[in-house]
Design an enzyme around this catalytic site. Structure first.
Site, PDB file in Angstrom:
ATOM      1  N   THR A  13       0.814  -1.222   0.000  1.00 53.41           N
ATOM      2  CA  THR A  13       0.000   0.000   0.000  1.00 53.41           C
ATOM      3  C   THR A  13       0.840   1.261   0.000  1.00 53.41           C
ATOM      4  O   THR A  13       0.484   2.265  -0.612  1.00 53.41           O
ATOM      5  CB  THR A  13      -0.906   0.019   1.259  1.00 53.41           C
ATOM      6  N   ASP A  57       1.577  -6.546  -4.405  1.00 55.39           N
ATOM      7  CA  ASP A  57       0.812  -6.570  -3.160  1.00 55.39           C
ATOM      8  C   ASP A  57       1.394  -7.737  -2.361  1.00 55.39           C
ATOM      9  O   ASP A  57       1.684  -8.798  -2.916  1.00 55.39           O
ATOM     10  CB  ASP A  57      -0.663  -6.830  -3.515  1.00 55.39           C
ATOM     11  N   THR A 276      -0.068 -22.360  18.790  1.00 52.54           N
ATOM     12  CA  THR A 276      -1.394 -21.943  19.275  1.00 52.54           C
ATOM     13  C   THR A 276      -2.044 -20.892  18.373  1.00 52.54           C
ATOM     14  O   THR A 276      -1.354 -20.065  17.776  1.00 52.54           O
ATOM     15  CB  THR A 276      -1.327 -21.406  20.725  1.00 52.54           C
ATOM     16  N   GLN A 277      -3.373 -20.956  18.316  1.00 52.24           N
ATOM     17  CA  GLN A 277      -4.146 -19.926  17.594  1.00 52.24           C
ATOM     18  C   GLN A 277      -4.191 -18.628  18.387  1.00 52.24           C
ATOM     19  O   GLN A 277      -4.558 -17.582  17.856  1.00 52.24           O
ATOM     20  CB  GLN A 277      -5.604 -20.384  17.427  1.00 52.24           C
TER      21      GLN A 277
HETATM   22  N1  ASP Z   1      -2.664  -5.390   0.569  1.00 50.20           N
HETATM   23  C1  ASP Z   1      -1.574  -4.567   0.989  1.00 50.20           C
HETATM   24  C2  ASP Z   1      -0.300  -5.423   0.975  1.00 50.20           C
HETATM   25  O1  ASP Z   1      -0.074  -6.152   1.885  1.00 50.20           O
HETATM   26  C3  ASP Z   1      -1.817  -4.002   2.338  1.00 50.20           C
HETATM   27  C4  ASP Z   1      -0.720  -3.118   2.886  1.00 50.20           C
HETATM   28  O2  ASP Z   1       0.289  -2.836   2.281  1.00 50.20           O
HETATM   29  O3  ASP Z   1      -0.893  -2.637   4.006  1.00 50.20           O
HETATM   30  O4  ASP Z   1       0.448  -5.358   0.040  1.00 50.20           O
END
Ligand code: ASP
Length: 342
Positions: A13, A57, A276-277
Site C-alpha cells: 500500500t 501486493d 497456538t491460535q
Molecule cells: N494489501 C496490501 C499489501 O499487503 C496491504 C498493505 O500494504 O498494508 O500489500
C-alpha cells in the site's frame, strides 16, 4: 561520514495509487514513490534504492520472493550500514520471519516497513514509518556498531522483532504487535531503545541461505474438525511438515478419527507441529488431556513462536537437508530470537 542505507521496494500500500477506472489500489514504481517524499533528501543518510521489477501486493509474496529480498541484501551487504524493506503489511510478518532465518549472523539492521494508507494521501502513515525506519537502519551505538543487528518491523512508532510480529488489525495504523516479546524501541520525540530486548551483535560474517522447502502447510483446528478434513489437508502431494494451529495452550479434539488422521500422516513421515491460535502465550503439550495425543504422536511443540515464525522456520530447516531426527530438535531451539525456552 553519514551512514548509508539501502531501500528495497517490493510493493504494498505504501507505494500504491488508486486506478481512476476501477478505484482499486495498484502498486506504483519506486521513482514515483520517492517523488512523494521530498523529505528523504534531508534525512542525513546516504540512500540508495533497488526495487522489484514489478512491485507486488504482499498477498502475492511467495517463498521465492523472500529469497529474492535476502539475495538483494546479501549482494549489497558490505556497501551499506542498514537496509529498509518497503513491503505490504498483509504478509510482512511472514517475510520478516523468513528473512531472520535466511540471514544468518546478521550484524546490520534490516527494517521492514509499509503503511495502511498510500504515501500520496493526505492522512498517510507512510512518511513517518519510512523516515523513522531509515533513521533506525542507520542508528549506531557508542562503539559505532549497528543499534539493531536484526530483522525488525517498524510500524506506527514501534520497532518490533520481525519473527515475533503478527498483523493484528486490518485498518488501524497500529497494525502490528509482538505479544511474546517487548518492543525493541519506541519512537517519540526521541527513539527510546530497549537494549535488553535487542539481539546482541553476532560474531562472524553474514551467511546467507537461499533454500526454503515450501512443502509445508497450516491446518487450523476448529470445533467439529473431522478426520476426513485433516486427511484431505495432509494428503497434499510432497507435504513434509504441517503446522497445526491449536486451541489455547496447544490443545485439540480427542475424537479418535481426528487423532487417527494425524497418526496416518506421522506414519508417512510428515512432521506435525503445534502452534497456538492465540495471539500470545505458549504451547504446553500434555498440560491438558486434550493435548496428550499430540505428545504420543511426536507432534513438535512450537513454544511461543508465532505461526508465521513456525511456518517459515520449518521451510528453512527442511531446505537445509539435514537428518529428519534433527528437525524436531532444531525447531525447538532458537535461531534468531524467535522463541523463548520454557
Ligand atoms: N494489501 C496490501 C499489501 O499487503 C496491504 C498493505 O500494504 O498494508 O500489500
Amino acid at each position: 561520514m553519514s551512514a548509508s542505507v539501502l531501500l528495497i521496494y517490493t510493493g504494498g500500500t505504501i507505494g500504491m495509487w488508486a486506478d481512476p477506472r476501477t478505484g482499486a489500489l495498484r502498486p506504483m514504481d519506486l521513482e514515483h514513490l520517492e517523488e512523494q517524499v521530498p523529505e528523504l533528501e534531508r534525512v542525513g543518510v546516504r540512500l540508495e534504492s533497488v526495487a522489484f521489477e514489478t512491485p507486488i501486493d504482499s498477498s502475492d509474496m511467495r517463498p521465492a520472493d523472500w529469497v529474492r529480498v535476502a539475495r538483494i541484501i546479501g549482494e549489497h551487504y558490505d556497501k551499506h550500514d542498514g537496509f529498509v524493506v518497503l513491503h505490504g503489511s498483509d504478509t510482512m510478518a511472514y517475510t520478516a520471519s523468513a528473512l531472520s532465518f535466511l540471514l544468518e549472523n546478521l550484524s546490520k539492521p534490516v527494517i521492514l516497513t509499509g503503511s495502511q494508507l498510500p504515501i500520496g494521501t493526505i492522512r498517510t502513515d507512510a512518511k513517518e514509518n519510512l523516515i523513522t525506519a531509515i533513521e533506525i537502519a542507520a542508528a549506531k551505538d557508542e562503539q559505532g556498531r549497528a543499534m539493531v543487528p536484526e530483522v525488525a518491523v517498524y510500524f506506527e512508532y514501534r520497532l518490533l522483532r520481525g519473527n515475533r510480529t503478527v498483523k493484528v488489525h486490518a485498518e488501524r495504523f497500529e497494525a502490528f504487535r509482538s505479544p511474546n516479546w517487548p518492543a525493541l524501541a519506541e519512537a517519540g520525540v526521541r527513539i527510546k531503545w530497549d537494549r535488553s530486548a535487542i539481539l546482541p551483535q553476532r560474531a562472524g560474517s553474514l551467511n546467507m541461505h537461499e533454500r526454503l522447502d515450501d512443502h509445508v502447510g497450516v491446518v487450523r483446528l476448529f470445533p467439529g474438525i473431522s478426520g476426513g478434513w485433516v486427511r484431505s489437508a495432509l494428503s497434499s502431494p510432497g507435504l513434509r511438515a504441517a503446522i497445526l494451529t491449536t486451541f489455547g495452550s496447544g490443545n485439540g479434539p480427542t475424537d479418535p478419527d481426528f487423532v487417527a488422521a494425524l497418526r496416518e500422516a506421522r506414519e508417512r513421515g510428515i512432521h506435525l507441529l503445534n502452534a497456538t491460535q492465540c495471539v500470545g502465550g505458549r504451547v504446553e503439550q500434555g498440560r491438558y488431556v486434550t493435548s496428550r495425543a499430540f505428545v504420543e504422536l511426536g507432534v513438535i511443540p512450537c513454544a511461543d513462536m508465532t505461526v508465521e515464525a513456525a511456518l517459515t522456520k520449518a521451510m528453512f530447516l527442511l531446505g537445509q537437508d539435514q537428518p529428519a531426527e534433527d528437525f524436531a530438535q532444531r525447531m525447538a531451539a532458537p535461531i534468531a530470537g524467535e522463541l523463548t525456552l520454557g
